[in-house]
Design a protein around this motif. Structure first.
Motif, PDB file in Angstrom:
ATOM      1  N   GLY A  11       0.894  -1.187  -0.106  1.00  0.00           N
ATOM      2  CA  GLY A  11      -0.079  -0.008   0.071  1.00  0.00           C
ATOM      3  C   GLY A  11       0.883   1.305  -0.062  1.00  0.00           C
ATOM      4  N   ALA A  12       1.962   1.223   0.825  1.00  0.00           N
ATOM      5  CA  ALA A  12       2.903   2.361   0.913  1.00  0.00           C
ATOM      6  C   ALA A  12       4.270   2.030   1.428  1.00  0.00           C
ATOM      7  CB  ALA A  12       2.293   3.262   1.745  1.00  0.00           C
ATOM      8  N   LEU A  13       5.174   2.747   0.889  1.00  0.00           N
ATOM      9  CA  LEU A  13       6.629   2.619   1.426  1.00  0.00           C
ATOM     10  C   LEU A  13       6.651   3.649   2.544  1.00  0.00           C
ATOM     11  CD1 LEU A  13       8.209   2.623  -2.216  1.00  0.00           C
ATOM     12  CD2 LEU A  13       7.154   0.665  -0.836  1.00  0.00           C
ATOM     13  N   VAL A  14       7.543   2.770   3.456  1.00  0.00           N
ATOM     14  CA  VAL A  14       7.796   3.621   4.779  1.00  0.00           C
ATOM     15  C   VAL A  14       9.301   3.915   4.419  1.00  0.00           C
ATOM     16  CG1 VAL A  14       8.116   3.688   7.381  1.00  0.00           C
ATOM     17  CG2 VAL A  14       6.409   2.209   6.281  1.00  0.00           C
ATOM     18  N   LEU A  24       2.149  16.255   0.618  1.00  0.00           N
ATOM     19  CA  LEU A  24       2.072  15.166  -0.619  1.00  0.00           C
ATOM     20  C   LEU A  24       3.274  14.444  -1.148  1.00  0.00           C
ATOM     21  CD1 LEU A  24      -0.341  18.039  -2.481  1.00  0.00           C
ATOM     22  CD2 LEU A  24      -1.121  15.886  -1.343  1.00  0.00           C
ATOM     23  N   PRO A  25       3.655  13.428  -0.563  1.00  0.00           N
ATOM     24  CA  PRO A  25       4.953  12.855  -1.151  1.00  0.00           C
ATOM     25  C   PRO A  25       4.570  11.682  -2.154  1.00  0.00           C
ATOM     26  CG  PRO A  25       4.214  11.676   1.327  1.00  0.00           C
ATOM     27  CD  PRO A  25       3.383  13.105   0.885  1.00  0.00           C
ATOM     28  N   ARG A  26       4.900  11.547  -3.143  1.00  0.00           N
ATOM     29  CA  ARG A  26       4.989  10.795  -4.338  1.00  0.00           C
ATOM     30  C   ARG A  26       6.054  10.033  -4.683  1.00  0.00           C
ATOM     31  NH1 ARG A  26       3.925  16.357  -4.444  1.00  0.00           N
ATOM     32  NH2 ARG A  26       4.139  16.865  -6.657  1.00  0.00           N
ATOM     33  N   LEU A  71       2.759   5.100  -7.131  1.00  0.00           N
ATOM     34  CA  LEU A  71       3.205   3.809  -7.126  1.00  0.00           C
ATOM     35  C   LEU A  71       2.002   3.359  -8.145  1.00  0.00           C
ATOM     36  CD1 LEU A  71       3.688   2.602  -3.439  1.00  0.00           C
ATOM     37  CD2 LEU A  71       5.414   2.844  -5.034  1.00  0.00           C
ATOM     38  N   SER A  72       2.547   2.772  -9.647  1.00  0.00           N
ATOM     39  CA  SER A  72       1.486   2.274 -10.261  1.00  0.00           C
ATOM     40  C   SER A  72       1.342   1.054 -10.002  1.00  0.00           C
ATOM     41  CB  SER A  72       2.174   2.387 -11.664  1.00  0.00           C
ATOM     42  OG  SER A  72       3.399   1.635 -11.917  1.00  0.00           O
ATOM     43  N   ASP A  73       0.105   0.304 -10.730  1.00  0.00           N
ATOM     44  CA  ASP A  73      -0.031  -1.129 -10.424  1.00  0.00           C
ATOM     45  C   ASP A  73       1.040  -2.009 -10.703  1.00  0.00           C
ATOM     46  OD1 ASP A  73      -2.560  -0.380  -9.762  1.00  0.00           O
ATOM     47  OD2 ASP A  73      -3.723  -0.686 -11.792  1.00  0.00           O
ATOM     48  N   VAL A  94       4.332  -1.278 -10.647  1.00  0.00           N
ATOM     49  CA  VAL A  94       5.308  -1.071  -9.513  1.00  0.00           C
ATOM     50  C   VAL A  94       5.051  -1.696  -8.551  1.00  0.00           C
ATOM     51  CG1 VAL A  94       6.497   0.485  -8.057  1.00  0.00           C
ATOM     52  CG2 VAL A  94       6.371   1.043 -10.577  1.00  0.00           C
ATOM     53  N   ILE A  95       3.669  -1.855  -8.205  1.00  0.00           N
ATOM     54  CA  ILE A  95       3.093  -2.224  -6.909  1.00  0.00           C
ATOM     55  C   ILE A  95       3.191  -3.869  -6.642  1.00  0.00           C
ATOM     56  CG2 ILE A  95       0.825  -2.930  -5.528  1.00  0.00           C
ATOM     57  CD1 ILE A  95      -0.123  -0.033  -6.232  1.00  0.00           C
ATOM     58  N   ASP A  96       3.005  -4.382  -8.250  1.00  0.00           N
ATOM     59  CA  ASP A  96       3.187  -5.783  -8.228  1.00  0.00           C
ATOM     60  C   ASP A  96       4.599  -6.258  -8.049  1.00  0.00           C
ATOM     61  OD1 ASP A  96       0.399  -6.352  -8.687  1.00  0.00           O
ATOM     62  OD2 ASP A  96       0.529  -6.165 -10.940  1.00  0.00           O
ATOM     63  N   ILE A  97       5.557  -5.334  -8.769  1.00  0.00           N
ATOM     64  CA  ILE A  97       6.966  -5.638  -8.522  1.00  0.00           C
ATOM     65  C   ILE A  97       7.430  -5.717  -6.972  1.00  0.00           C
ATOM     66  CG2 ILE A  97       9.204  -4.886  -8.849  1.00  0.00           C
ATOM     67  CD1 ILE A  97       8.077  -3.989 -11.673  1.00  0.00           C
TER      68      ILE A  97
END
Length: 320
Positions: free
Chosen positions: A234-237, A291-293, A253-255, A257-260
């Motif tokens: 869900g998110a990177l800490v 608003l971190p991306r 995070l694109s779908d 990248v999330i899968d990777i």
């Protein structure tokens, strides 16, 4: 040839010199108006690469001294160079920074894969002789830039290009060029003092103009997503090198990248984060980001930014 994960720090601690280390010039954030006239280079979004040519041998290095091997680029460099020479630039695979990083990372770890450099370009922005590089004493920027441009007058190359460079005579024109690049989807520009030598460190003779704030943080953990991301990342800490800033980064995070990242969590990796404003907590000395991306994994970094560095490069007021 070492391909077993030994980095420069371990290498030095063991007393070996298999992995060469060196310093290259880095751009400082622009705080004041640039020296006029000045060179304005398009800020390429690639992987930094220093090419050192001695005789017929070409070696490509990351800024940390890690060796890469891309035969098509090396062949073009031999056609371009006149004697022993050093080139500085960015490796770019089309307009996809993430793909560039992945190819370079694989190249360093497991070696060259046939065809992996077919669409790779080496975009050059500086050159000097090997003697200048070794002695850390170069000619001024205008002389090096003109020399680089002259080399391209007689070369017919497929995988090497010049970074777009303009000599401007007003700060207004500089801002116009920067705004045009940003509108076209680029990060911004690098501003260069024509009378400055190549400095082997971060130096204000090169300064960067960008439209957004960025920081390199270390991923120290992950959180699980919800909804369609249930069971996935869900998110990177992420946190700063000094631990004074911590933030969860889920946006960007694109779908894919999330899968990777779900299969191979990027814990311990360095993440470039785009954000609007740096925020200091009211009741403590810790910071966060508004608003971190997620932007990319930085394979060319071996440490995160400190809070002091993020503050130094921050555009706009830090929210206290």
């Amino acid at each position: 040839k070492l391909a077993i994960g030994i980095d420069t720090g371990v290498n030095k601690a063991l007393g070996y010199d298999y992995i060469p280390t060196f310093d290259c010039m880095l751009a400082a954030p622009q705080k004041d108006e640039a020296p006029i006239p000045c060179y304005v280079d398009l800020k390429e979004d690639g992987v930094r690469c220093v090419a050192i040519i001695r005789g017929k041998v070409v070696k490509l290095y990351t800024r940390q001294g890690r060796l890469m091997h891309f035969p098509l680029i090396e062949k073009d460099l031999l056609r371009l160079s006149s004697g022993d020479r050093v080139f500085d630039g960015e490796l770019v695979h089309g307009s996809q920074r993430t793909l560039t990083s992945g190819i370079c990372n694989s190249n360093m770890k497991t070696g060259y894969v046939e065809g992996s450099d077919t669409a790779m370009e080496y975009r050059l922005f500086d050159t000097m002789t090997v003697e200048e590089w070794n002695n850390k004493d170069t000619r001024i920027q205008s002389e090096r830039t003109m020399e680089l441009q002259k080399l391209f007058l007689v070369a017919n190359l497929n995988h090497i290009k010049l970074v777009e460079t303009q000599l401007v005579h007003s700060y207004k024109k500089l801002l116009e060029i920067n705004d045009a690049y940003i509108a076209a989807g680029f990060e911004g520009v690098i501003v260069k003092d024509p009378n400055a030598k190549y400095m082997f460190k971060r130096n204000k003779a090169w300064s960067k103009l960008k439209a957004i704030n960025t920081a390199t943080l270390k991923c120290i953990g992950v959180t699980e997503g919800s909804g369609k991301r249930k069971g996935k990342i869900g998110a990177l800490v992420c946190e700063s090198e000094d631990g004074q800033l911590k933030v969860n980064v889920g946006s960007g995070l694109s779908d894919e990248v999330i899968d990777i990242f779900t299969d191979v969590p990027p814990i311990g990796r360095y993440i470039e984060v785009i954000f609007n404003v740096m925020i200091k907590g009211r009741d403590n000395e810790f910071y966060s980001l508004f608003l971190p991306r997620f932007h990319e994994v930085r394979i060319d970094k071996d440490e995160a930014d400190t809070v002091a560095k993020i503050r130094e490069e921050h555009t706009g007021k830090v929210e206290e």
